[in-house]
Scaffold this active site. Sequence first.
Site, PDB file in Angstrom:
ATOM      1  N   GLN A 153       0.829  -1.212   0.000  1.00  0.00           N
ATOM      2  CA  GLN A 153       0.000   0.000   0.000  1.00  0.00           C
ATOM      3  C   GLN A 153       0.862   1.261   0.000  1.00  0.00           C
ATOM      4  O   GLN A 153       1.588   1.520   0.964  1.00  0.00           O
ATOM      5  CB  GLN A 153      -0.875  -0.006   1.258  1.00  0.00           C
ATOM      6  CG  GLN A 153      -1.721   1.231   1.440  1.00  0.00           C
ATOM      7  CD  GLN A 153      -2.587   1.153   2.689  1.00  0.00           C
ATOM      8  OE1 GLN A 153      -2.306   0.359   3.597  1.00  0.00           O
ATOM      9  NE2 GLN A 153      -3.627   1.941   2.762  1.00  0.00           N
ATOM     10  N   GLY A 154       0.767   2.061  -1.050  1.00  0.00           N
ATOM     11  CA  GLY A 154       1.568   3.286  -1.146  1.00  0.00           C
ATOM     12  C   GLY A 154       0.730   4.525  -0.896  1.00  0.00           C
ATOM     13  O   GLY A 154       0.356   5.230  -1.849  1.00  0.00           O
ATOM     14  N   TYR A 155       0.382   4.782   0.354  1.00  0.00           N
ATOM     15  CA  TYR A 155      -0.374   5.984   0.712  1.00  0.00           C
ATOM     16  C   TYR A 155       0.567   7.026   1.353  1.00  0.00           C
ATOM     17  O   TYR A 155       0.769   8.095   0.823  1.00  0.00           O
ATOM     18  CB  TYR A 155      -1.486   5.629   1.717  1.00  0.00           C
ATOM     19  CG  TYR A 155      -2.816   5.221   1.119  1.00  0.00           C
ATOM     20  CD1 TYR A 155      -2.898   4.640  -0.133  1.00  0.00           C
ATOM     21  CD2 TYR A 155      -4.001   5.396   1.826  1.00  0.00           C
ATOM     22  CE1 TYR A 155      -4.126   4.257  -0.669  1.00  0.00           C
ATOM     23  CE2 TYR A 155      -5.234   5.020   1.304  1.00  0.00           C
ATOM     24  CZ  TYR A 155      -5.291   4.466   0.057  1.00  0.00           C
ATOM     25  OH  TYR A 155      -6.517   4.095  -0.451  1.00  0.00           O
ATOM     26  N   SER A 156       1.137   6.670   2.536  1.00  0.00           N
ATOM     27  CA  SER A 156       1.872   7.662   3.332  1.00  0.00           C
ATOM     28  C   SER A 156       3.127   8.151   2.632  1.00  0.00           C
ATOM     29  O   SER A 156       3.789   7.412   1.905  1.00  0.00           O
ATOM     30  CB  SER A 156       2.286   7.046   4.671  1.00  0.00           C
ATOM     31  OG  SER A 156       1.186   6.488   5.304  1.00  0.00           O
ATOM     32  N   GLU A 166     -10.514  -0.711   5.847  1.00  0.00           N
ATOM     33  CA  GLU A 166      -9.383  -0.973   6.739  1.00  0.00           C
ATOM     34  C   GLU A 166      -9.837  -1.004   8.198  1.00  0.00           C
ATOM     35  O   GLU A 166      -9.283  -1.723   9.004  1.00  0.00           O
ATOM     36  CB  GLU A 166      -8.331   0.126   6.512  1.00  0.00           C
ATOM     37  CG  GLU A 166      -6.979  -0.153   7.134  1.00  0.00           C
ATOM     38  CD  GLU A 166      -5.889   0.823   6.662  1.00  0.00           C
ATOM     39  OE1 GLU A 166      -6.088   1.533   5.656  1.00  0.00           O
ATOM     40  OE2 GLU A 166      -4.841   0.851   7.312  1.00  0.00           O
ATOM     41  N   ASN A 194      -4.850   6.971  16.553  1.00  0.00           N
ATOM     42  CA  ASN A 194      -5.946   7.024  17.534  1.00  0.00           C
ATOM     43  C   ASN A 194      -6.388   8.458  17.836  1.00  0.00           C
ATOM     44  O   ASN A 194      -7.560   8.696  18.137  1.00  0.00           O
ATOM     45  CB  ASN A 194      -5.532   6.285  18.810  1.00  0.00           C
ATOM     46  CG  ASN A 194      -5.696   4.787  18.631  1.00  0.00           C
ATOM     47  OD1 ASN A 194      -5.883   4.315  17.502  1.00  0.00           O
ATOM     48  ND2 ASN A 194      -5.643   4.035  19.716  1.00  0.00           N
ATOM     49  N   GLU A 195      -5.450   9.404  17.712  1.00  0.00           N
ATOM     50  CA  GLU A 195      -5.853  10.815  17.912  1.00  0.00           C
ATOM     51  C   GLU A 195      -6.870  11.205  16.829  1.00  0.00           C
ATOM     52  O   GLU A 195      -7.863  11.884  17.096  1.00  0.00           O
ATOM     53  CB  GLU A 195      -4.636  11.750  17.841  1.00  0.00           C
ATOM     54  CG  GLU A 195      -3.700  11.664  19.044  1.00  0.00           C
ATOM     55  CD  GLU A 195      -2.796  10.443  19.007  1.00  0.00           C
ATOM     56  OE1 GLU A 195      -2.693   9.800  17.948  1.00  0.00           O
ATOM     57  OE2 GLU A 195      -2.189  10.122  20.053  1.00  0.00           O
TER      58      GLU A 195
HETATM   59  C1  LIG Z   1       3.556  -0.538  11.473  1.00  0.00           C
HETATM   60  C2  LIG Z   1       3.043   0.459  10.490  1.00  0.00           C
HETATM   61  C3  LIG Z   1       2.780   0.056   9.194  1.00  0.00           C
HETATM   62  C4  LIG Z   1       2.335   0.983   8.248  1.00  0.00           C
HETATM   63  N1  LIG Z   1       2.134   0.540   6.976  1.00  0.00           N
HETATM   64  C5  LIG Z   1       1.789   1.428   6.015  1.00  0.00           C
HETATM   65  C6  LIG Z   1       1.653   0.997   4.665  1.00  0.00           C
HETATM   66  O1  LIG Z   1       1.832  -0.179   4.341  1.00  0.00           O
HETATM   67  N2  LIG Z   1       1.356   1.915   3.729  1.00  0.00           N
HETATM   68  C7  LIG Z   1       1.143   3.235   4.040  1.00  0.00           C
HETATM   69  O2  LIG Z   1       0.829   4.002   3.145  1.00  0.00           O
HETATM   70  N3  LIG Z   1       1.275   3.680   5.315  1.00  0.00           N
HETATM   71  C8  LIG Z   1       1.594   2.803   6.295  1.00  0.00           C
HETATM   72  N4  LIG Z   1       1.735   3.225   7.613  1.00  0.00           N
HETATM   73  C9  LIG Z   1       1.672   4.670   7.872  1.00  0.00           C
HETATM   74  C10 LIG Z   1       0.500   5.123   8.714  1.00  0.00           C
HETATM   75  O3  LIG Z   1      -0.676   5.099   7.975  1.00  0.00           O
HETATM   76  C11 LIG Z   1       0.872   6.522   9.231  1.00  0.00           C
HETATM   77  O4  LIG Z   1       1.948   6.347  10.133  1.00  0.00           O
HETATM   78  C12 LIG Z   1      -0.283   7.194   9.926  1.00  0.00           C
HETATM   79  O5  LIG Z   1      -1.242   7.579   8.982  1.00  0.00           O
HETATM   80  C13 LIG Z   1       0.161   8.418  10.745  1.00  0.00           C
HETATM   81  O6  LIG Z   1       0.877   9.322   9.936  1.00  0.00           O
HETATM   82  P1  LIG Z   1       2.334   9.878  10.341  1.00  0.00           P
HETATM   83  O7  LIG Z   1       3.187   8.699  10.725  1.00  0.00           O
HETATM   84  O8  LIG Z   1       2.817  10.733   9.206  1.00  0.00           O
HETATM   85  O9  LIG Z   1       2.138  10.752  11.622  1.00  0.00           O
HETATM   86  P2  LIG Z   1       1.619  12.259  11.699  1.00  0.00           P
HETATM   87  O10 LIG Z   1       0.418  12.431  10.852  1.00  0.00           O
HETATM   88  O11 LIG Z   1       2.774  13.174  11.491  1.00  0.00           O
HETATM   89  O12 LIG Z   1       1.169  12.329  13.201  1.00  0.00           O
HETATM   90  C14 LIG Z   1       2.070  12.495  14.289  1.00  0.00           C
HETATM   91  C15 LIG Z   1       1.235  12.572  15.577  1.00  0.00           C
HETATM   92  O13 LIG Z   1       0.367  13.708  15.533  1.00  0.00           O
HETATM   93  C16 LIG Z   1      -0.988  13.328  15.698  1.00  0.00           C
HETATM   94  N5  LIG Z   1      -1.863  14.149  14.856  1.00  0.00           N
HETATM   95  C17 LIG Z   1      -1.695  14.440  13.541  1.00  0.00           C
HETATM   96  N6  LIG Z   1      -2.713  15.219  13.089  1.00  0.00           N
HETATM   97  C18 LIG Z   1      -3.560  15.406  14.158  1.00  0.00           C
HETATM   98  C19 LIG Z   1      -4.782  16.100  14.335  1.00  0.00           C
HETATM   99  N7  LIG Z   1      -5.369  16.757  13.337  1.00  0.00           N
HETATM  100  N8  LIG Z   1      -5.359  16.088  15.558  1.00  0.00           N
HETATM  101  C20 LIG Z   1      -4.779  15.420  16.606  1.00  0.00           C
HETATM  102  N9  LIG Z   1      -3.611  14.741  16.492  1.00  0.00           N
HETATM  103  C21 LIG Z   1      -3.008  14.723  15.296  1.00  0.00           C
HETATM  104  C22 LIG Z   1      -1.038  11.879  15.228  1.00  0.00           C
HETATM  105  O14 LIG Z   1      -2.117  11.180  15.762  1.00  0.00           O
HETATM  106  C23 LIG Z   1       0.298  11.355  15.749  1.00  0.00           C
HETATM  107  O15 LIG Z   1       0.223  11.025  17.108  1.00  0.00           O
HETATM  108  C24 LIG Z   1       2.145   2.338   8.593  1.00  0.00           C
HETATM  109  C25 LIG Z   1       2.381   2.754   9.920  1.00  0.00           C
HETATM  110  C26 LIG Z   1       2.823   1.829  10.851  1.00  0.00           C
HETATM  111  C27 LIG Z   1       3.094   2.311  12.249  1.00  0.00           C
END
Ligand SMILES: Cc1cc2nc3c(=O)[nH]c(=O)nc-3n(C[C@H](O)[C@H](O)[C@H](O)COP(=O)(O)OP(=O)(O)OC[C@H]3O[C@@H](n4cnc5c(N)ncnc54)[C@H](O)[C@@H]3O)c2cc1C
Length: 393
Positions: A126-129, A244, A379-380
Site C-alpha cells: 500500500q503506497g499511501y503515506s 481498513e 488514535n488521535e
Molecule cells: C507498522 C506500520 C505500518 C504501516 N504501513 C503502512 C503501509 O503499508 N502503507 C502506508 O501508506 N502507510 C503505512 N503506515 C503509515 C501510517 O498510515 C501513518 O503512520 C499514519 O497515517 C500516521 O501518519 P504519520 O506517521 O505521518 O504521523 P503524523 O500524521 O505526522 O502524526 C504524528 C502525531 O500527531 C498526531 N496528529 C496528527 N494530526 C492530528 C490532528 N489533526 N489532531 C490530533 N492529532 C493529530 C497523530 O495522531 C500522531 O500522534 C504504517 C504505519 C505503521 C506504524
Amino acid sequence: MDAAWTAEDEQFRREVRQFCAEHLPDSIREKVLASRPLARDDYMRWQDILAKRGWIAGFWPKEYGGCGWTPTQSYIFQEETSYAGAPWLLPFGVNYVGPVIYTFGSEAQKRRYLPGILSNEVFWCQGYSEPNAGSDLARLKTRAVREGDVYVVNGSKIWTTMAHWADWIFALVRTDPSAKPQEGISFLLIDLKSPGITIEPIKSIDGLHHFNQVFFSDVRVPVENRVGEENKGWTYAKFLLGHERVLSAEVGKAKRCLERIQQLARERGLTANARYRDRMAGFEIDVLALEWTTLRLLSAVMGGQSPGYEASILKLRGSTILQAMSEFAVDVLSADALPYQPELMLDRINVADEELTGTMGIVTEFLFQRAPTIWGGSNEIQRNIIAKHALGL
Ligand SMILES: Cc1cc2nc3c(=O)[nH]c(=O)nc-3n(C[C@H](O)[C@H](O)[C@H](O)COP(=O)(O)OP(=O)(O)OC[C@H]3O[C@@H](n4cnc5c(N)ncnc54)[C@H](O)[C@@H]3O)c2cc1C
C-alpha cells in the site's frame, strides 16, 4: 440488536475451526502463538491453503470469485483463524485494493488483477503515506505527469509494509497540483519491477524489517493502470480506508493474548497475586466489552447500515486494549523480558521447532503493539472523528 448467532453462523464457525485444526501447519501456528516474526513463506503458505479452499476473499461478491460472506461470517472467520494461531491474512490485496478494483475498476482491470489476488499469486503493498503526508494524507506530493499513454511518476512513499516482499503497489499520486489537495489525486497500480523504483528498508523499534521507503524516479506507468477517473483518487482512497477499519478490533487475538498472560502467570506463580488478579479482571471485562461492541456494529451492518464512527470506536478500543495487554504480558515476565536480541529471532526465523529464548516473542509483540494505535488512521484522529461525528463537538 440481535446478537444471537444463527444456526448457519454456528455451522460456519465449526467449519472454520475444524479447517484450522486440520490445515494450519503446526510450524506456523507455533511461531504465531509465540509472537515470533514470520517469513514471507509462512504467510504465503497459509494463504495458499486458504486460496485452495476458496477462502482468501470470502467476503467478496460471488461474481468476483468470493463466497459472498455476510459481515458476521467475515467476523467469525477472522476471530476463529486468529484464535487458532493463523497468521494475519495480509490485507493489501484482498481487503484493500481488490474491493477498489471490483467497485471502481474497468472490466479489463477486473479480469487482469482480481485472479492474482484470489489465487494468492500476486503480493500487493500500500503506497499511501509520504514523509510529510500521514494523518494529513491529502498533502501527498508524489507526482504523476501524463505523457501520452503513460504517467511519469516521481516521489516517494514511506512506511510501506512488506514492499520488499511485494510484486505490486497501489499508490496515490498527484495528477493535478493546482487543484484543491483532495481533488488532484489519482489511484495507480504500479508494477514494482518497473525501472526507476528502489526500495530501502526501515527497521522498526523491535529491530525487525517490516517496512520500507519506496522511491520513484521517472517511473513510467501505463495510463490503463489508473483505477477510476483521473483526479478522483481521493474517493477510492477513502472507500479503501473504510474497509481498513471495520475489522480492526482483533477480538480473537485479544482472547488468545488473555490466555497467554494467564499461562505466563501460572508458570510464574502469580495467579494469587492481588494486583495481577485486578489487572487481569480489568482486561477480561475490556475484551468482553470490545466483543459486544463489535457485535453491535455487525448487527447494524447486517441490518443494512454502513459503519460510521462506530468503526473508529472499534479501532480505538481494539488497538488500545491489545497495546495495554502486551505491556501487561511484559510486566508478568518481569526481569525475563530484559535480554532481548532481535537478531537471534531473525537468524532463526525459519527454525520452527527451536525454542529460542522462550519468551522473547512477548517482547517483540509488546514493541510491535506500538504500531496499531498509529496505522490506519492514528488514535488521535479516531478520537477527532468520534468527537465530531458522534458527540457533535
Ligand atoms: C507498522 C506500520 C505500518 C504501516 N504501513 C503502512 C503501509 O503499508 N502503507 C502506508 O501508506 N502507510 C503505512 N503506515 C503509515 C501510517 O498510515 C501513518 O503512520 C499514519 O497515517 C500516521 O501518519 P504519520 O506517521 O505521518 O504521523 P503524523 O500524521 O505526522 O502524526 C504524528 C502525531 O500527531 C498526531 N496528529 C496528527 N494530526 C492530528 C490532528 N489533526 N489532531 C490530533 N492529532 C493529530 C497523530 O495522531 C500522531 O500522534 C504504517 C504505519 C505503521 C506504524
